[in-house]
Design a protein around this motif. Structure first.
Motif, PDB file in Angstrom:
ATOM      1  N   THR A   3       0.807  -1.215   0.000  1.00 12.68           N
ATOM      2  CA  THR A   3       0.000   0.000   0.000  1.00 12.68           C
ATOM      3  C   THR A   3       0.841   1.266   0.000  1.00 12.68           C
ATOM      4  OG1 THR A   3      -0.228  -0.112   2.404  1.00 12.68           O
ATOM      5  CG2 THR A   3      -1.983  -1.089   1.101  1.00 12.68           C
ATOM      6  N   LEU A   4       2.084   1.177   0.454  1.00 14.53           N
ATOM      7  CA  LEU A   4       2.989   2.318   0.448  1.00 14.53           C
ATOM      8  C   LEU A   4       4.402   1.805   0.250  1.00 14.53           C
ATOM      9  CD1 LEU A   4       3.620   5.383   1.061  1.00 14.53           C
ATOM     10  CD2 LEU A   4       3.943   4.664   3.425  1.00 14.53           C
ATOM     11  N   SER A   5       5.135   2.457  -0.639  1.00 10.90           N
ATOM     12  CA  SER A   5       6.526   2.116  -0.886  1.00 10.90           C
ATOM     13  C   SER A   5       7.247   3.423  -1.199  1.00 10.90           C
ATOM     14  CB  SER A   5       6.624   1.129  -2.060  1.00 10.90           C
ATOM     15  OG  SER A   5       7.944   0.695  -2.229  1.00 10.90           O
ATOM     16  N   HIS A   6       7.905   3.983  -0.196  1.00 10.57           N
ATOM     17  CA  HIS A   6       8.510   5.308  -0.350  1.00 10.57           C
ATOM     18  C   HIS A   6       9.924   5.307   0.199  1.00 10.57           C
ATOM     19  CE1 HIS A   6       8.501   9.650  -0.912  1.00 10.57           C
ATOM     20  NE2 HIS A   6       9.130   9.726   0.248  1.00 10.57           N
ATOM     21  N   MET A   7      10.826   5.965  -0.542  1.00 11.18           N
ATOM     22  CA  MET A   7      12.200   6.097  -0.094  1.00 11.18           C
ATOM     23  C   MET A   7      12.495   7.561   0.188  1.00 11.18           C
ATOM     24  SD  MET A   7      15.878   4.976  -1.695  1.00 11.18           S
ATOM     25  CE  MET A   7      15.710   5.942  -3.156  1.00 11.18           C
ATOM     26  N   ILE A   8      13.101   7.813   1.346  1.00 11.52           N
ATOM     27  CA  ILE A   8      13.560   9.159   1.695  1.00 11.52           C
ATOM     28  C   ILE A   8      15.076   9.146   1.582  1.00 11.52           C
ATOM     29  CG2 ILE A   8      13.691  10.937   3.473  1.00 11.52           C
ATOM     30  CD1 ILE A   8      11.128   9.741   4.685  1.00 11.52           C
ATOM     31  N   ALA A   9      15.592   9.883   0.592  1.00 18.47           N
ATOM     32  CA  ALA A   9      17.035   9.978   0.400  1.00 18.47           C
ATOM     33  C   ALA A   9      17.581  11.109   1.258  1.00 18.47           C
ATOM     34  CB  ALA A   9      17.346  10.235  -1.072  1.00 18.47           C
ATOM     35  N   ASN A  10      18.686  10.849   1.913  1.00 20.17           N
ATOM     36  CA  ASN A  10      19.368  11.844   2.747  1.00 20.17           C
ATOM     37  C   ASN A  10      18.438  12.541   3.748  1.00 20.17           C
ATOM     38  OD1 ASN A  10      21.879  11.428   1.315  1.00 20.17           O
ATOM     39  ND2 ASN A  10      20.891  12.490  -0.371  1.00 20.17           N
ATOM     40  N   PRO A  11      17.765  11.774   4.592  1.00 18.31           N
ATOM     41  CA  PRO A  11      16.879  12.399   5.579  1.00 18.31           C
ATOM     42  C   PRO A  11      17.650  13.250   6.585  1.00 18.31           C
ATOM     43  CG  PRO A  11      16.786   9.995   5.736  1.00 18.31           C
ATOM     44  CD  PRO A  11      17.806  10.339   4.719  1.00 18.31           C
ATOM     45  N   ASP A  12      16.957  14.166   7.181  1.00 20.27           N
ATOM     46  CA  ASP A  12      17.541  15.001   8.224  1.00 20.27           C
ATOM     47  C   ASP A  12      17.994  14.095   9.367  1.00 20.27           C
ATOM     48  OD1 ASP A  12      17.303  16.598  10.849  1.00 20.27           O
ATOM     49  OD2 ASP A  12      17.245  18.167   9.301  1.00 20.27           O
ATOM     50  N   PRO A  13      19.186  14.300   9.910  1.00 21.24           N
ATOM     51  CA  PRO A  13      19.677  13.451  11.008  1.00 21.24           C
ATOM     52  C   PRO A  13      18.717  13.382  12.196  1.00 21.24           C
ATOM     53  CG  PRO A  13      21.450  14.835  10.176  1.00 21.24           C
ATOM     54  CD  PRO A  13      20.185  15.276   9.482  1.00 21.24           C
ATOM     55  N   GLU A  14      17.952  14.433  12.414  1.00 25.84           N
ATOM     56  CA  GLU A  14      17.002  14.432  13.526  1.00 25.84           C
ATOM     57  C   GLU A  14      15.942  13.340  13.353  1.00 25.84           C
ATOM     58  OE1 GLU A  14      13.938  17.458  15.830  1.00 25.84           O
ATOM     59  OE2 GLU A  14      15.291  18.262  14.304  1.00 25.84           O
ATOM     60  N   MET A  15      15.606  13.024  12.100  1.00 30.73           N
ATOM     61  CA  MET A  15      14.619  11.979  11.854  1.00 30.73           C
ATOM     62  C   MET A  15      15.104  10.641  12.403  1.00 30.73           C
ATOM     63  SD  MET A  15      12.655  10.850   8.379  1.00 30.73           S
ATOM     64  CE  MET A  15      12.087  12.522   8.135  1.00 30.73           C
ATOM     65  N   PHE A  16      16.375  10.324  12.176  1.00 26.44           N
ATOM     66  CA  PHE A  16      16.930   9.072  12.697  1.00 26.44           C
ATOM     67  C   PHE A  16      16.893   9.059  14.219  1.00 26.44           C
ATOM     68  CE2 PHE A  16      18.912   9.304   8.485  1.00 26.44           C
ATOM     69  CZ  PHE A  16      18.645   8.036   8.010  1.00 26.44           C
ATOM     70  N   GLU A  17      17.222  10.210  14.809  1.00 27.77           N
ATOM     71  CA  GLU A  17      17.197  10.321  16.263  1.00 27.77           C
ATOM     72  C   GLU A  17      15.788  10.084  16.801  1.00 27.77           C
ATOM     73  OE1 GLU A  17      17.842  13.782  19.580  1.00 27.77           O
ATOM     74  OE2 GLU A  17      19.115  13.862  17.794  1.00 27.77           O
ATOM     75  N   LYS A  18      14.796  10.698  16.167  1.00 22.51           N
ATOM     76  CA  LYS A  18      13.401  10.546  16.613  1.00 22.51           C
ATOM     77  C   LYS A  18      12.911   9.106  16.443  1.00 22.51           C
ATOM     78  CE  LYS A  18      12.490  14.948  17.436  1.00 22.51           C
ATOM     79  NZ  LYS A  18      12.265  15.465  18.746  1.00 22.51           N
ATOM     80  N   LEU A  19      13.386   8.449  15.382  1.00 24.67           N
ATOM     81  CA  LEU A  19      12.989   7.065  15.141  1.00 24.67           C
ATOM     82  C   LEU A  19      13.782   6.073  15.990  1.00 24.67           C
ATOM     83  CD1 LEU A  19      12.652   7.160  11.245  1.00 24.67           C
ATOM     84  CD2 LEU A  19      10.786   6.925  12.908  1.00 24.67           C
ATOM     85  N   GLY A  20      14.900   6.545  16.546  1.00 29.46           N
ATOM     86  CA  GLY A  20      15.723   5.668  17.367  1.00 29.46           C
ATOM     87  C   GLY A  20      16.492   4.648  16.553  1.00 29.46           C
ATOM     88  N   ILE A  21      16.870   5.025  15.334  1.00 32.14           N
ATOM     89  CA  ILE A  21      17.639   4.110  14.496  1.00 32.14           C
ATOM     90  C   ILE A  21      18.930   4.779  14.035  1.00 32.14           C
ATOM     91  CG2 ILE A  21      15.693   2.712  13.738  1.00 32.14           C
ATOM     92  CD1 ILE A  21      15.503   4.312  11.221  1.00 32.14           C
ATOM     93  N   GLU A  22      19.900   3.946  13.648  1.00 36.48           N
ATOM     94  CA  GLU A  22      21.209   4.440  13.235  1.00 36.48           C
ATOM     95  C   GLU A  22      21.105   5.225  11.934  1.00 36.48           C
ATOM     96  OE1 GLU A  22      25.472   2.497  12.084  1.00 36.48           O
ATOM     97  OE2 GLU A  22      24.290   1.519  13.654  1.00 36.48           O
TER      98      GLU A  22
END
Length: 113
Positions: free
Chosen positions: A19-38
Motif C-alpha cells: 500500500t505504500l513504498s517510499h524512499m527518503i534519500a538523505n533524511p535530516d539526522p534528527e529523523m533518525f534520532e526521533k525514530l531511534g535508528i542508526e
C-alpha cells in the motif's frame, strides 16, 4: 415489550498488496534520532497487507542488499529499512518484484523524496 438484540459481525479481509513504498534519500539526522535508528543515507518505508507480509519483505530486503531493518511491525504491516540510497532502492525493487511476480500481490510504485 421485549427488545430484539441485533448482532453485527465485522470482518477485515485485506487484499494482498503493497500500500505504500517510499524512499527518503538523505533524511535530516534528527529523523533518525526521533525514530531511534542508526543514521544512514536513506530510509525505505513500506506498508503491506496482510500485515505479516512485512516478515517476508524484511527477509527479502536484507538478502537483496546491504540494508538493515530499522523497524518491523507484523501487526500493522509497517517496515522501515535503512542503508545507502542505492541499496535501499535495490531492496525495495526486489520486495516489489517478488511480492508481485511470485506471490501475486498488487505492487505500489516506489516514490522518492
Amino acid at each position: 415489550m421485549s427488545e430484539e438484540k441485533k448482532r453485527f459481525i465485522q470482518e477485515f479481509v485485506p487484499g494482498k498488496q503493497v500500500t505504500l513504498s517510499h524512499m527518503i534519500a538523505n533524511p535530516d539526522p534528527e529523523m533518525f534520532e526521533k525514530l531511534g535508528i542508526e543514521q544512514a543515507g536513506a530510509l525505505g518505508i513500506l506498508t503491506l497487507t496482510p500485515s505479516e507480509t512485512v516478515i517476508i519483505a524484511g527477509d527479502l530486503a536484507t538478502k537483496a542488499a546491504n540494508v538493515t531493518i530499522g523497524f518491523l511491525d507484523r501487526f500493522t504491516g509497517s517496515l522501515v529499512i535503512v542503508g545507502t540510497v542505492s541499496e535501499v532502492s535495490a531492496a525495495m525493487e526486489e520486495i516489489n518484484r517478488f511480492l508481485s511476480q511470485v506471490l501475486k500481490y498488487t505492487p505500489a510504485d516506489i516514490t522518492k523524496s
